[in-house]
Design an enzyme around this catalytic site. Structure first.
Site, mmCIF file in Angstrom:
data_model
loop_
_atom_site.group_PDB
_atom_site.id
_atom_site.type_symbol
_atom_site.label_atom_id
_atom_site.label_comp_id
_atom_site.label_asym_id
_atom_site.label_seq_id
_atom_site.Cartn_x
_atom_site.Cartn_y
_atom_site.Cartn_z
ATOM 1 N N ASP A 8 0.885 -1.171 0.000
ATOM 2 C CA ASP A 8 0.000 0.000 0.000
ATOM 3 C C ASP A 8 0.921 1.218 0.000
ATOM 4 O O ASP A 8 1.500 1.567 1.026
ATOM 5 C CB ASP A 8 -0.884 -0.053 1.258
ATOM 6 C CG ASP A 8 -1.653 1.248 1.502
ATOM 7 O OD1 ASP A 8 -1.689 2.105 0.591
ATOM 8 O OD2 ASP A 8 -2.222 1.385 2.597
ATOM 9 N N LYS A 70 2.516 11.149 -3.568
ATOM 10 C CA LYS A 70 1.454 10.429 -4.288
ATOM 11 C C LYS A 70 0.467 11.378 -4.968
ATOM 12 O O LYS A 70 -0.106 11.046 -6.003
ATOM 13 C CB LYS A 70 0.719 9.546 -3.278
ATOM 14 C CG LYS A 70 -0.307 8.611 -3.863
ATOM 15 C CD LYS A 70 -0.805 7.695 -2.770
ATOM 16 C CE LYS A 70 -1.893 6.770 -3.251
ATOM 17 N NZ LYS A 70 -2.313 5.859 -2.174
ATOM 18 N N GLU A 147 -7.397 0.466 -4.155
ATOM 19 C CA GLU A 147 -7.355 0.321 -2.690
ATOM 20 C C GLU A 147 -8.653 -0.238 -2.092
ATOM 21 O O GLU A 147 -8.595 -1.148 -1.262
ATOM 22 C CB GLU A 147 -6.985 1.659 -2.047
ATOM 23 C CG GLU A 147 -5.512 1.983 -2.279
ATOM 24 C CD GLU A 147 -5.158 3.452 -2.102
ATOM 25 O OE1 GLU A 147 -5.992 4.227 -1.607
ATOM 26 O OE2 GLU A 147 -4.029 3.837 -2.473
ATOM 27 N N ASP A 169 -12.399 5.505 3.175
ATOM 28 C CA ASP A 169 -10.947 5.494 3.415
ATOM 29 C C ASP A 169 -10.497 6.897 3.791
ATOM 30 O O ASP A 169 -10.400 7.790 2.950
ATOM 31 C CB ASP A 169 -10.236 5.013 2.134
ATOM 32 C CG ASP A 169 -8.725 4.890 2.327
ATOM 33 O OD1 ASP A 169 -8.196 5.411 3.333
ATOM 34 O OD2 ASP A 169 -8.063 4.274 1.466
#
Ligand code: ADP
Ligand code: MG
Length: 592
Positions: A8, A70, A147, A169
Site C-alpha cells: 500500500d 502520491k 485500494e 478510506d
C-alpha cells in the site's frame, strides 16, 4: 518459492505485507515499524533517507523533505533536491526501494514480485507512473490494484454473498468513498467520490492551533516553524492515543534548539473537547458519500457492508458518523491502516494460487504486554494486530543490583497491570548486578498463525534466554473481549490519573539516582545543600500527587543543573519505567 508482497503505497504511510502459508501478514520495516512514513529526503552528503529518518531530518531541512508525493503521480511535476530534479515516480521508487530492501532483510530472501495499490480514482497515467516507480525499484508488478478492492479482499468478501460494499478510506491527507459491487467473484467499482484535501492531518492541525497560544505563553516565545512542526507531531501522537480513551495527555518537551524554555507543556485532551473542535471535519465526510451513492444510483438501504479503511477511521467520532449514516455497524476487525496492504498480498496470493483457504487474516482480539514499573501495563502487541506477528522491546532493571526479573505477561486494555489478565510469568535470573537502568533485557512477543503466543526474554549481557509459550486455549471469548473493552472505556479517566502518578514516581526515582550519583562529585557546601533538598524530595515521593511531584522534580532538576559547572560527569538521567522490568526511553531495536 520467492515471497510475494502486497504494498500500500500511501500518501502518508507505506505498508508492506507478505503471503505466507496461505495467509497475509504485515512485514515491519528495518526500524521495526509496521508503517513507513512516505517521506523522502537526502542528507547534506547526498545520502537518501526514507521514512522516519527522513521525517526527523525534515526538522532541519523542511524544504527538501518530500512528503505526499502520491498527490503528484502521473503529473509532469519536478522536485528539486540537492540541486537535482526528480520526477514523482523517481521519489516513489526510492520509497519502494526501501520497502524492498527491508522486506528482503526481514524475510531473508530476495523479493521481486508485488501487487501495488492505488486509489480507485487514479487515472491511467497515475497508474502507469506507479507501475514505473515499482519497476525502477526493481519490482515485477503482478497487478496494480484499487485500494477499496484490496480492502474488500482482505475481509474475504469475494467469497461472500453480500454484493454491495461501501469503503470509507480516511488517511493522512485524503478521504475516498468507493462503492463496490461483487458479481461472479469480481469486484466492480461502481462509484468513487471524496475530498482530496481532508485527512488526519487536518485533525492534527486543529488540535495544534487550539494549543499554540497556551504553548507560546508557557515557553514565553512565539512558535516558529520548527516548534510548530514539533507541536503538530505531538498533536498527532495525542490524537492517536486518544482514539482508545476519553482523555489523553498532550506533552511537549521544548526542542533542544529552544534553549532556555523553562519546562515542558502538558495538557489533558478530552475526547469531548477534541470532538467539538473537529466536528465540522467529520461532517465533511457526508457530502461525498451522498454523492457516491447518487452516482451509483443506490440508497443507504442497498448497502450490505461498510468497511472502514485508513488510520483516521480509528477516531471514534468517524466510526460513529459511519454507523449513524449507514445505520449499521461498520467492519473494523482488521487494522484500518494495514487492511489495504493485507488485501494487496491476498490478491498476490490469489493470482499465484497460494491463497485458497476461506480465512485470510486473523487478528489479536486484545492487547498483549507486560507489567512495568509503577504497576503499569506496557502494551507490546496492540489489539487488532494481524497475526502472525513478532515484536520486541528492550527493558531495563528498576533497582540497583537487581539480578532477577519477574516478567508478568498480561492481556487486556487497562492501563494498570493489575486490571488485566495474567497469562503467564517468566523468571529471568543471573542478571549482572548493575545500577538501576543499566542492565538490558530484550523481550520478544511472537504470535504464530495458530494464535500461539511465545514470549522470550533475553539478558543482553549474558545472552541467556528464557521463554514461555501460551497456547491458543487462552484465547478470550467474545464476552471477555467485550467486557475488557467496556471496562477500559469506563475506567479511562481513573486509569489516566493513576498512570500519570506512576510515571511521575518513576521519573522521581530516576532523578534521585542522578542526584545521588552527583553527590560524590561536588564540593562540600554544595553537597550539604543538595542532601537537604534530596531528603525533602524523597519524602514528597510518598505523599505528593502527580502534578505536585512533577513540580518538585522540576525544582530538583534545576538544582542539579545549577551544580553542573563543578562536575562534568553528571551527564545523564537513567530512564527506567519498570518494576520488574523498565522500558528504555527509546525502544530501539537492539544493537548486537
Ligand atoms: P495514507 O493512506 O494517507 O497513507 P493511513 O491510512 O496510514 O494513511 O492514515 C494515516 C493517518 O491516520 C494519519 O493522519 C494518522 O495520524 C492517522 N491515524 C493513525 N492511527 C490513528 C489513531 N489511532 N487514531 C487517529 N488517527 C490515527
Ligand atoms: Mg491509504
Amino acid at each position: 518459492m520467492e515471497p510475494l508482497l502486497g504494498i500500500d503505497l500511501g500518501t502518508s504511510y507505506t505498508v508492506a505485507s507478505v503471503v505466507e502459508k496461505g495467509r497475509a501478514r504485515i512485514i515491519p520495516n528495518r526500524q521495526g515499524e509496521r508503517l513507513t512514513p512516505s517521506i523522502y529526503t537526502q542528507t547534506a552528503e547526498g545520502l537518501p533517507l526514507v521514512g522516519t529518518p527522513a521525517r526527523e531530518q525534515g526538522f532541519l531541512n523542511a524544504k527538501e523533505t518530500i512528503s505526499s508525493i502520491k498527490r503528484h503521480m502521473g503529473s509532469q511535476k519536478k522536485i528539486n533536491i540537492g540541486g537535482k530534479r526528480f520526477s514523482p515516480e523517481a521519489i516513489s521508487s526510492r520509497i519502494l526501494k526501501k520497502v524492498k530492501a527491508d522486506a528482503e532483510h526481514a524475510l531473508d530472501s530476495p523479493v521481486s514480485k508485488a501487487v501495488i495499490t492505488v486509489p480507485a480514482y487514479f487515472h491511467h497515467g497515475a497508474r502507469e507512473a506507479t507501475r514505473k516507480a515499482a519497476e525502477m525499484a526493481g519490482f515485477e508488478v503482478l497487478r496494480i490494484l484499487s485500494e477499496p478492492t484490496a480492502a474488500a479482499l482482505a475481509y474475504g468478501l469475494h467469497r461472500q454473498e453480500e454484493s454491495r460494499i461501501v469503503v470509507w478510506d480516511l488517511g493522512g491527507g485524503t478521504f475516498d468513498v468507493s462503492i463496490l459491487t461483487l458479481s461472479d467473484d469480481f469486484f466492480e467499482v461502481e462509484a468513487v467520490c471524496g475530498d482530496n484535501r481532508l485527512g488526519g492531518d487536518d485533525w492534527d492541525q486543529r488540535l495544534a492551533d487550539s494549543l499554540i497560544p497556551s504553548i507560546e505563553s508557557c515557553f514565553k516565545r512565539p512558535a516558529g516553524p520548527e516548534l510548530k512542526l514539533h507541536i503538530l507531531q505531538a498533536a498527532e501522537t495525542v490524537k492517536k492515543e486518544r482514539s482508545n480513551k476519553p482523555v489523553a495527555p498532550f506533552v511537549l518537551t521544548p526542542p533542544s534548539s529552544l534553549s532556555g524554555a523553562p519546562h515542558s507543556f502538558r495538557r489533558d485532551i478530552w475526547r469531548s473537547d477534541f470532538d467539538a473542535i473537529t466536528a465540522d471535519l467529520v461532517e465533511r465526510l457526508i457530502e461525498p458519500t451522498r454523492q457516491a451513492l447518487k452516482d451509483a444510483r443506490l440508497s443507504v438501504s442497498h448497502i450490505d457492508k461498510v468497511l472502514l479503511v485508513g488510520g483516521s477511521t480509528r477516531m471514534p467520532a468517524v466510526r460513529k458518523a459511519a454507523q449513524a449514516f449507514f445505520l449499521k455497524p461498520p467492519c473494523l476487525d482488521i487494522n484500518p491502516d494495514e487492511v489495504v496492504a493485507i488485501g494487496a498480498a491476498v490478491q498476490a496470493g490469489i493470482l499465484t494460487g497460494q491463497i485458497t483457504e476461506a480465512v485470510l487474516v486473523d487478528v489479536t482480539p486484545l492487547s498483549l504486554g507486560i507489567a512495568s514499573e509503577g504497576g503499569l501495563f506496557t502494551r507490546i502487541i496492540p489489539r487488532n494486530t494481524t497475526i502472525p506477528t513478532y515484536r520486541r522491546q528492550i527493558f531495563t532493571t528498576a533497582k540497583n543490583d537487581q539480578t532477577n526479573m519477574d516478567i508478568h505477561v498480561l492481556q487486556g486494555e487497562r492501563d494498570q497491570a493489575k486490571d488485566n489478565r495474567e497469562i503467564g510469568i517468566l523468571e529471568l535470573t543471573g542478571i549482572p548486578p548493575l545500577q538501576r537502568g543499566q542492565s538490558l533485557v530484550e523481550i520478544c512477543f511472537a504470535i504464530d498463525a495458530d494464535g500461539i503466543v511465545k514470549v522470550t526474554a533475553q539478558n543482553l549481557h549474558t545472552e541467556e534466554e528464557i521463554s514461555l509459550t501460551v497456547s491458543s486455549n487462552h484465547h478470550p471469548s467474545q464476552e471477555e473481549i467485550d467486557e475488557a473493552l467496556e471496562e477500559a472505556e469506563q475506567f479511562a479517566e481513573k486509569d489516566l490519573a493513576a498512570r500519570d502518578q506512576a510515571e511521575a514516581i518513576t521519573e522521581a526515582h530516576n532523578l534521585i539516582q542522578s542526584a545521588e550519583n552527583l553527590l560524590d562529585q561536588i564540593e562540600c557546601s554544595e553537597k550539604k545543600r543538595l542532601i537537604r533538598h534530596l531528603e525533602t524530595y524523597k519524602k514528597s515521593v510518598n505523599w505528593a500527587d502527580g502534578p505536585t511531584l512533577r513540580e518538585k522534580s522540576t525544582a530538583l532538576r534545576a538544582h542539579l543543573l545549577a551544580c553542573r559547572p563543578l562536575n562534568k560527569a553528571m551527564s545523564h538521567e537513567t530512564h527506567t519505567h519498570h518494576n520488574a522490568a523498565s522500558k528504555k526511553s527509546n525502544p530501539s531495536p537492539p544493537k548486537r
